[in-house]
Design a protein around this motif. Sequence first.
Motif, PDB file in Angstrom:
ATOM      1  N   PHE A  88      -1.817  22.025 -25.439  1.00  0.00           N
ATOM      2  CA  PHE A  88      -3.006  21.414 -26.018  1.00  0.00           C
ATOM      3  C   PHE A  88      -2.831  21.215 -27.523  1.00  0.00           C
ATOM      4  N   SER A  89      -2.237  22.180 -28.206  1.00  0.00           N
ATOM      5  CA  SER A  89      -2.071  22.063 -29.650  1.00  0.00           C
ATOM      6  C   SER A  89      -0.991  21.046 -30.025  1.00  0.00           C
ATOM      7  N   SER A  90      -0.078  20.750 -29.106  1.00  0.00           N
ATOM      8  CA  SER A  90       0.968  19.778 -29.417  1.00  0.00           C
ATOM      9  C   SER A  90       0.552  18.350 -29.097  1.00  0.00           C
ATOM     10  N   MET A  91      -0.648  18.162 -28.555  1.00  0.00           N
ATOM     11  CA  MET A  91      -1.120  16.813 -28.237  1.00  0.00           C
ATOM     12  C   MET A  91      -1.566  16.095 -29.512  1.00  0.00           C
ATOM     13  N   GLU A  97      -8.766  14.396 -27.620  1.00  0.00           N
ATOM     14  CA  GLU A  97     -10.155  13.974 -27.425  1.00  0.00           C
ATOM     15  C   GLU A  97     -10.338  13.295 -26.069  1.00  0.00           C
ATOM     16  N   ALA A  98      -9.352  12.501 -25.658  1.00  0.00           N
ATOM     17  CA  ALA A  98      -9.427  11.850 -24.345  1.00  0.00           C
ATOM     18  C   ALA A  98      -9.418  12.900 -23.236  1.00  0.00           C
ATOM     19  N   PHE A  99      -8.589  13.923 -23.395  1.00  0.00           N
ATOM     20  CA  PHE A  99      -8.540  15.011 -22.412  1.00  0.00           C
ATOM     21  C   PHE A  99      -9.879  15.745 -22.347  1.00  0.00           C
ATOM     22  N   LYS A 100     -10.436  16.058 -23.520  1.00  0.00           N
ATOM     23  CA  LYS A 100     -11.737  16.749 -23.558  1.00  0.00           C
ATOM     24  C   LYS A 100     -12.821  15.904 -22.892  1.00  0.00           C
ATOM     25  N   GLN A 101     -12.804  14.613 -23.166  1.00  0.00           N
ATOM     26  CA  GLN A 101     -13.811  13.728 -22.577  1.00  0.00           C
ATOM     27  C   GLN A 101     -13.669  13.668 -21.063  1.00  0.00           C
ATOM     28  N   LYS A 102     -12.437  13.589 -20.583  1.00  0.00           N
ATOM     29  CA  LYS A 102     -12.198  13.535 -19.132  1.00  0.00           C
ATOM     30  C   LYS A 102     -12.667  14.823 -18.469  1.00  0.00           C
TER      31      LYS A 102
END
Length: 124
Positions: A88-91, A97-102
Amino acid sequence: MNKGAYFLKCAVGMLLLVLVVGWVVQTLWNWLVPVLFHGPFITYAQALGLLVLSKILFSGIGAGKRCADHCKTANDAPYWKQRFQEKFSSMKPEDREAFKQKMKEKLCRWEQNPAERERTRSND
């Protein structure tokens, strides 16, 4: 007491414990499940099978507390959690943000009103 007699007493005690717990599971199942959920009655062998299945599902096969020492990382976090934090920190920030939204869309549907929930289901 010699070791052979002690082992025999422990083995007999464990066998009796398994037999009694199997009987308790069968009795409780046959008393509750058919009445509450219209489920089937089960046999003693099926009750023992449920015990084995629940042991596998809820505590794994042989892992027990032995895993507690070597399954954690140096900072005392479980391995999967540290691995997730590293990924997650290397994204990139926009990917994060796209991952969090999904995840919010998938996991937080109870916050939506019923009409919006039906509309998003039809889009999936």
